[in-house]
Design a protein around this motif. Structure first.
Motif, PDB file in Angstrom:
ATOM      1  N   ALA A 163       0.832  -1.203   0.000  1.00 36.61           N
ATOM      2  CA  ALA A 163       0.000   0.000   0.000  1.00 36.61           C
ATOM      3  C   ALA A 163       0.861   1.245   0.000  1.00 36.61           C
ATOM      4  CB  ALA A 163      -0.917   0.001   1.226  1.00 36.61           C
ATOM      5  N   ALA A 164       2.001   1.168   0.711  1.00 38.63           N
ATOM      6  CA  ALA A 164       2.837   2.357   0.845  1.00 38.63           C
ATOM      7  C   ALA A 164       3.669   2.614  -0.396  1.00 38.63           C
ATOM      8  CB  ALA A 164       3.747   2.209   2.053  1.00 38.63           C
ATOM      9  N   ALA A 165       4.095   1.520  -1.070  1.00 41.56           N
ATOM     10  CA  ALA A 165       5.044   1.671  -2.160  1.00 41.56           C
ATOM     11  C   ALA A 165       4.591   2.637  -3.243  1.00 41.56           C
ATOM     12  CB  ALA A 165       5.357   0.306  -2.765  1.00 41.56           C
ATOM     13  N   PRO A 166       3.317   2.581  -3.764  1.00 45.29           N
ATOM     14  CA  PRO A 166       2.941   3.511  -4.827  1.00 45.29           C
ATOM     15  C   PRO A 166       2.898   4.961  -4.375  1.00 45.29           C
ATOM     16  CG  PRO A 166       1.386   1.687  -4.653  1.00 45.29           C
ATOM     17  CD  PRO A 166       2.228   1.661  -3.444  1.00 45.29           C
ATOM     18  N   SER A 167       2.620   5.195  -3.049  1.00 43.21           N
ATOM     19  CA  SER A 167       2.420   6.567  -2.604  1.00 43.21           C
ATOM     20  C   SER A 167       3.609   7.144  -1.855  1.00 43.21           C
ATOM     21  CB  SER A 167       1.196   6.650  -1.678  1.00 43.21           C
ATOM     22  OG  SER A 167       1.372   5.792  -0.577  1.00 43.21           O
ATOM     23  N   ALA A 168       4.563   6.267  -1.485  1.00 39.80           N
ATOM     24  CA  ALA A 168       5.656   6.765  -0.666  1.00 39.80           C
ATOM     25  C   ALA A 168       6.570   7.684  -1.444  1.00 39.80           C
ATOM     26  CB  ALA A 168       6.445   5.592  -0.090  1.00 39.80           C
ATOM     27  N   GLY A 169       6.785   7.397  -2.756  1.00 39.88           N
ATOM     28  CA  GLY A 169       7.608   8.262  -3.578  1.00 39.88           C
ATOM     29  C   GLY A 169       9.002   8.389  -3.002  1.00 39.88           C
ATOM     30  N   PRO A 170       9.481   9.637  -2.873  1.00 41.43           N
ATOM     31  CA  PRO A 170      10.833   9.845  -2.369  1.00 41.43           C
ATOM     32  C   PRO A 170      11.020   9.414  -0.930  1.00 41.43           C
ATOM     33  CG  PRO A 170       9.626  11.917  -2.610  1.00 41.43           C
ATOM     34  CD  PRO A 170       8.804  10.859  -3.236  1.00 41.43           C
ATOM     35  N   ALA A 171       9.912   9.243  -0.169  1.00 42.12           N
ATOM     36  CA  ALA A 171      10.060   8.878   1.241  1.00 42.12           C
ATOM     37  C   ALA A 171      10.760   7.539   1.406  1.00 42.12           C
ATOM     38  CB  ALA A 171       8.688   8.845   1.917  1.00 42.12           C
ATOM     39  N   ALA A 172      10.585   6.618   0.426  1.00 40.43           N
ATOM     40  CA  ALA A 172      11.203   5.300   0.531  1.00 40.43           C
ATOM     41  C   ALA A 172      12.720   5.389   0.448  1.00 40.43           C
ATOM     42  CB  ALA A 172      10.671   4.380  -0.562  1.00 40.43           C
ATOM     43  N   ASN A 173      13.257   6.501  -0.063  1.00 37.25           N
ATOM     44  CA  ASN A 173      14.695   6.637  -0.221  1.00 37.25           C
ATOM     45  C   ASN A 173      15.312   7.476   0.890  1.00 37.25           C
ATOM     46  OD1 ASN A 173      14.691   5.222  -2.701  1.00 37.25           O
ATOM     47  ND2 ASN A 173      13.952   7.065  -3.739  1.00 37.25           N
ATOM     48  N   LEU A 174      14.595   7.731   1.963  1.00 37.32           N
ATOM     49  CA  LEU A 174      15.132   8.519   3.060  1.00 37.32           C
ATOM     50  C   LEU A 174      16.199   7.718   3.801  1.00 37.32           C
ATOM     51  CD1 LEU A 174      11.859  10.076   4.517  1.00 37.32           C
ATOM     52  CD2 LEU A 174      13.435  11.061   2.864  1.00 37.32           C
ATOM     53  N   PRO A 175      17.201   8.405   4.340  1.00 40.90           N
ATOM     54  CA  PRO A 175      18.246   7.683   5.113  1.00 40.90           C
ATOM     55  C   PRO A 175      17.621   6.842   6.214  1.00 40.90           C
ATOM     56  CG  PRO A 175      18.875   9.975   4.737  1.00 40.90           C
ATOM     57  CD  PRO A 175      17.465   9.850   4.267  1.00 40.90           C
ATOM     58  N   ALA A 176      18.018   5.578   6.276  1.00 41.79           N
ATOM     59  CA  ALA A 176      17.360   4.635   7.188  1.00 41.79           C
ATOM     60  C   ALA A 176      17.777   4.849   8.631  1.00 41.79           C
ATOM     61  CB  ALA A 176      17.661   3.204   6.755  1.00 41.79           C
ATOM     62  N   THR A 177      19.011   5.285   8.863  1.00 41.10           N
ATOM     63  CA  THR A 177      19.498   5.455  10.228  1.00 41.10           C
ATOM     64  C   THR A 177      20.024   6.868  10.420  1.00 41.10           C
ATOM     65  OG1 THR A 177      21.766   4.766   9.745  1.00 41.10           O
ATOM     66  CG2 THR A 177      20.165   3.021  10.281  1.00 41.10           C
ATOM     67  N   PHE A 178      20.229   7.220  11.654  1.00 41.83           N
ATOM     68  CA  PHE A 178      20.765   8.544  11.985  1.00 41.83           C
ATOM     69  C   PHE A 178      22.159   8.710  11.393  1.00 41.83           C
ATOM     70  CE2 PHE A 178      22.761  11.357  15.318  1.00 41.83           C
ATOM     71  CZ  PHE A 178      22.104  12.514  14.920  1.00 41.83           C
ATOM     72  N   GLU A 179      22.962   7.650  11.458  1.00 38.48           N
ATOM     73  CA  GLU A 179      24.302   7.715  10.900  1.00 38.48           C
ATOM     74  C   GLU A 179      24.254   7.869   9.382  1.00 38.48           C
ATOM     75  OE1 GLU A 179      23.205   5.592  13.055  1.00 38.48           O
ATOM     76  OE2 GLU A 179      24.421   5.890  14.859  1.00 38.48           O
ATOM     77  N   ASP A 180      23.291   7.191   8.726  1.00 40.62           N
ATOM     78  CA  ASP A 180      23.127   7.338   7.276  1.00 40.62           C
ATOM     79  C   ASP A 180      22.765   8.775   6.913  1.00 40.62           C
ATOM     80  OD1 ASP A 180      23.654   4.673   7.001  1.00 40.62           O
ATOM     81  OD2 ASP A 180      21.570   4.060   6.747  1.00 40.62           O
ATOM     82  N   LEU A 181      21.973   9.413   7.760  1.00 42.18           N
ATOM     83  CA  LEU A 181      21.589  10.801   7.507  1.00 42.18           C
ATOM     84  C   LEU A 181      22.811  11.708   7.532  1.00 42.18           C
ATOM     85  CD1 LEU A 181      19.373  13.008   7.249  1.00 42.18           C
ATOM     86  CD2 LEU A 181      19.297  13.076   9.736  1.00 42.18           C
ATOM     87  N   ILE A 182      23.676  11.513   8.507  1.00 42.14           N
ATOM     88  CA  ILE A 182      24.889  12.334   8.597  1.00 42.14           C
ATOM     89  C   ILE A 182      25.781  12.099   7.379  1.00 42.14           C
ATOM     90  CG2 ILE A 182      26.994  12.731   9.936  1.00 42.14           C
ATOM     91  CD1 ILE A 182      25.385  12.112  12.449  1.00 42.14           C
ATOM     92  N   GLU A 183      25.919  10.830   6.983  1.00 41.30           N
ATOM     93  CA  GLU A 183      26.739  10.502   5.814  1.00 41.30           C
ATOM     94  C   GLU A 183      26.168  11.146   4.549  1.00 41.30           C
ATOM     95  OE1 GLU A 183      29.740   9.109   3.511  1.00 41.30           O
ATOM     96  OE2 GLU A 183      29.597   9.100   5.704  1.00 41.30           O
ATOM     97  N   ALA A 184      24.818  11.158   4.431  1.00 41.33           N
ATOM     98  CA  ALA A 184      24.185  11.772   3.264  1.00 41.33           C
ATOM     99  C   ALA A 184      24.451  13.272   3.220  1.00 41.33           C
ATOM    100  CB  ALA A 184      22.677  11.502   3.289  1.00 41.33           C
ATOM    101  N   LEU A 185      24.458  13.899   4.372  1.00 37.61           N
ATOM    102  CA  LEU A 185      24.751  15.342   4.414  1.00 37.61           C
ATOM    103  C   LEU A 185      26.194  15.608   3.990  1.00 37.61           C
ATOM    104  CD1 LEU A 185      22.917  16.298   7.740  1.00 37.61           C
ATOM    105  CD2 LEU A 185      22.355  17.146   5.460  1.00 37.61           C
ATOM    106  N   TRP A 186      27.147  14.763   4.442  1.00 34.13           N
ATOM    107  CA  TRP A 186      28.537  14.925   4.014  1.00 34.13           C
ATOM    108  C   TRP A 186      28.649  14.805   2.493  1.00 34.13           C
ATOM    109  CZ3 TRP A 186      32.124  17.162   6.612  1.00 34.13           C
ATOM    110  CH2 TRP A 186      32.214  17.049   7.998  1.00 34.13           C
ATOM    111  N   GLN A 187      27.957  13.817   1.928  1.00 29.16           N
ATOM    112  CA  GLN A 187      28.051  13.586   0.491  1.00 29.16           C
ATOM    113  C   GLN A 187      27.440  14.722  -0.325  1.00 29.16           C
ATOM    114  OE1 GLN A 187      26.305   9.764  -0.300  1.00 29.16           O
ATOM    115  NE2 GLN A 187      27.894   8.622   0.835  1.00 29.16           N
TER     116      GLN A 187
END
Length: 536
Positions: free
Chosen positions: A403-427
């Motif tokens: 149910a979520a997959a068709p409507s999630a859009g970019p939300a499915a590609n959000l950093p999964a962990t807090f550490e991933d979020l920091i790494e994404a900001l560095w990149q």
């Protein structure tokens, strides 16, 4: 020949306050005025502002009576409790006092109208202590009219007082505001309005249920005039029994197109349970009873807000609230987390706006509620990403994920962990934000697109704003970044320093190292450029 009957006066006019004791909900202003009169510290100009129907013009007239009252014996002075029986009091109440001039700025906007006032203030009052000018909706005066009034307003003769009333104080020039003593009249609480309406129906010889008066008070939205107008309509709508008419809650709901609280609770329960057929049937039943779709959406919003307040630990008490409602609020608050409640609120708010501007309101209401029901079963974006990453096709095939997959859009590609979020900001070249997250943020909860954190003193005050904007640009999703005082994990910097300290302690306990340190007392254990490598 019998006298002709007196024309009917609507309740909003009949029950205008005759003294400051009858002015409900404005105690702070009354106290200030009373103290000013007792101490002889009267301003030369007053500005009353507030929403419609809270008593701005009535207050201006009461001030005029208070300043010009001479008492029953004819020898009294200004008082916060005018007698109401002397000639000035009666003349002002009846609108015929020659020295109390009321002007509607909506129909007298020009400089010529103000010039008449400027010319007249030079002459003393005819029969009153003060010559008083009441200008209603003063914000409607033109710019030239305001400019013409400024000098007289700043230095009026001692016998002149100006009383202004406006619903849009932001349109009054600052030069005028600075020359007035300002009173912000508050919206009147529903409890006070309901009590006031109870006195009114008693005086009118009309019966009314307490719940009916509570509904009218809520519909009035803090305005006594609006509430009395609705009450007038409700009395006319009431059925005549053997004696006096009786205003019931059911009749008020029918008249205003409101849904009763029990029905709204049932609909919210069906919404949360995911019972599509029962939900649509309940919505159509309410519509058939005359409930407006917009009122239905508003009722659901109010209920979700009440649940959230209970969840936050606030005691929610409102007029007409039953024991069943309090029990339901407590039950939902215990089972629903803040994240689902916030999501539910946002979806209902979006649905409310859609229904408000829809060509087909009831159909829009149904579609909005179906969308909310669908979203209620969706996992958080971070959880969905984890399922897709770790569980593969099997996890992605679960009903919630499908149910979520068709409507999630970019939300499915959000950093999964807090550490991933920091790494994404560095990149993405956002090194400052990444460093602040690493060094100064203690994580309370990470459930993308929501981040709750506890800040250290070193964190800049605009951190949440900058991070929210950056994450929205990076991910295409709306993020909710909030500071909290809740218990938090140590910052990543603190964790790394703790790990280094532990590693250092372990190294120093190695027998060879202990012997070397003992043989060379001046030696020190230092970190090399290579991570996790030490040298003595």
């Amino acid at each position: 020949m019998s006298d002709s009957p007196q024309p009917y006066r609507v309740l909003a006019r009949k029950y205008r306050p005759r003294n400051f004791r009858e002015l409900i909900g404005q105690d702070a202003m009354v106290q200030t005025l009373g103290n000013a009169i007792k101490r002889g510290r009267l301003a030369h100009a007053f500005l009353m502002t507030g929403v419609r129907g809270v008593g701005k013009t009535s207050t201006a007239r009461l001030i005029a009576k208070a300043l010009n009252c001479i008492g029953e014996d004819g020898h009294g002075g200004p008082t916060i409790d005018p007698c109401g029986v002397c000639e000035p009091c009666r003349a002002i109440a009846e609108g015929r006092h020659i020295d109390v001039v009321e002007m509607d700025a909506a129909s007298h906007t020009g400089v010529d109208d103000v010039r008449e006032i400027i010319e007249a203030v030079r002459y003393a009052a005819v029969s009153a202590r003060y010559k008083i000018y009441i200008i209603d909706e003063v914000h409607m005066l033109s710019k030239n009219a305001f400019n013409a009034l400024l000098k007289t307003l700043e230095e009026p003769p001692a016998h002149v007082k100006f009383l202004f009333a406006t619903t849009e104080v932001n349109k009054v020039p600052v030069t005028v505001l600075s020359r007035c003593q300002r009173f912000d009249l508050r919206r009147i609480p529903a409890e006070l309005l309901a009590g006031h309406f109870a006195h009114v129906v008693e005086a009118e010889g009309v019966g009314a249920e307490a719940d009916a008066l509570s509904l009218i008070a809520q519909a009035a939205e803090g305005s006594a005039r609006d509430g009395l107008s609705i009450l007038d309509q409700a009395i006319a709508h009431a059925e005549m029994g053997e004696g006096e008419p009786m205003v019931t809650a059911t009749q008020v709901r029918d008249m205003l197109g409101l849904s009763d609280r029990g029905s709204v609770r049932r609909l919210l329960g069906l919404l949360l349970e995911g019972d599509t057929a029962a939900l649509l049937s309940g919505v159509r039943d309410q519509y058939a009873l005359g409930v407006e779709p917009l009122a239905l959406m508003r009722g659901l919003l109010e209920l979700v807000h009440a649940v959230t307040l209970v969840k936050a630990g606030r005691d929610v008490v409102s007029p007409g609230q039953s024991a069943e409602e309090r029990e339901a609020l407590a039950d939902w608050a215990s089972h629903l987390g803040f994240a689902p409640l916030h999501r539910l609120w946002q979806l209902l708010l979006k649905g409310h706006d859609e229904v408000a501007g829809a060509i087909l309101p009831i159909e829009s209401c149904e579609m909005a509620l179906l969308r909310i029901m669908h979203a209620a079963t969706m996992p958080d974006p971070g959880e969905l990403a984890r399922l897709l990453r770790e569980g593969g096709p099997a996890a992605a095939a679960t009903p919630g994920a499908v149910a979520a997959a068709p409507s999630a859009g970019p939300a499915a590609n959000l950093p999964a962990t807090f550490e991933d979020l920091i790494e994404a900001l560095w990149q993405k070249g956002k090194g400052q934000l990444a460093q602040e997250l690493h060094d100064c943020v203690g994580l309370v909860r990470y459930a993308p697109p929501e981040l709750e954190y506890r800040a250290t003193p070193q964190l800049p005050s605009d951190f949440a704003t900058r991070l929210t904007q950056t994450l929205r640009e990076m991910t295409g999703s709306g993020w909710r970044v909030t500071a909290s005082d809740a218990a938090a994990q140590p910052t990543l910097l603190e964790r790394e320093e703790a790990a280094k300290a532990e590693a250092r302690a372990d190294i120093l306990e190695i027998p060879v190292v202990k012997a070397a340190m003992a043989a060379f007392p001046d030696a020190a254990l230092v970190e090399t450029d290579q991570p996790e490598q030490w040298s003595a």
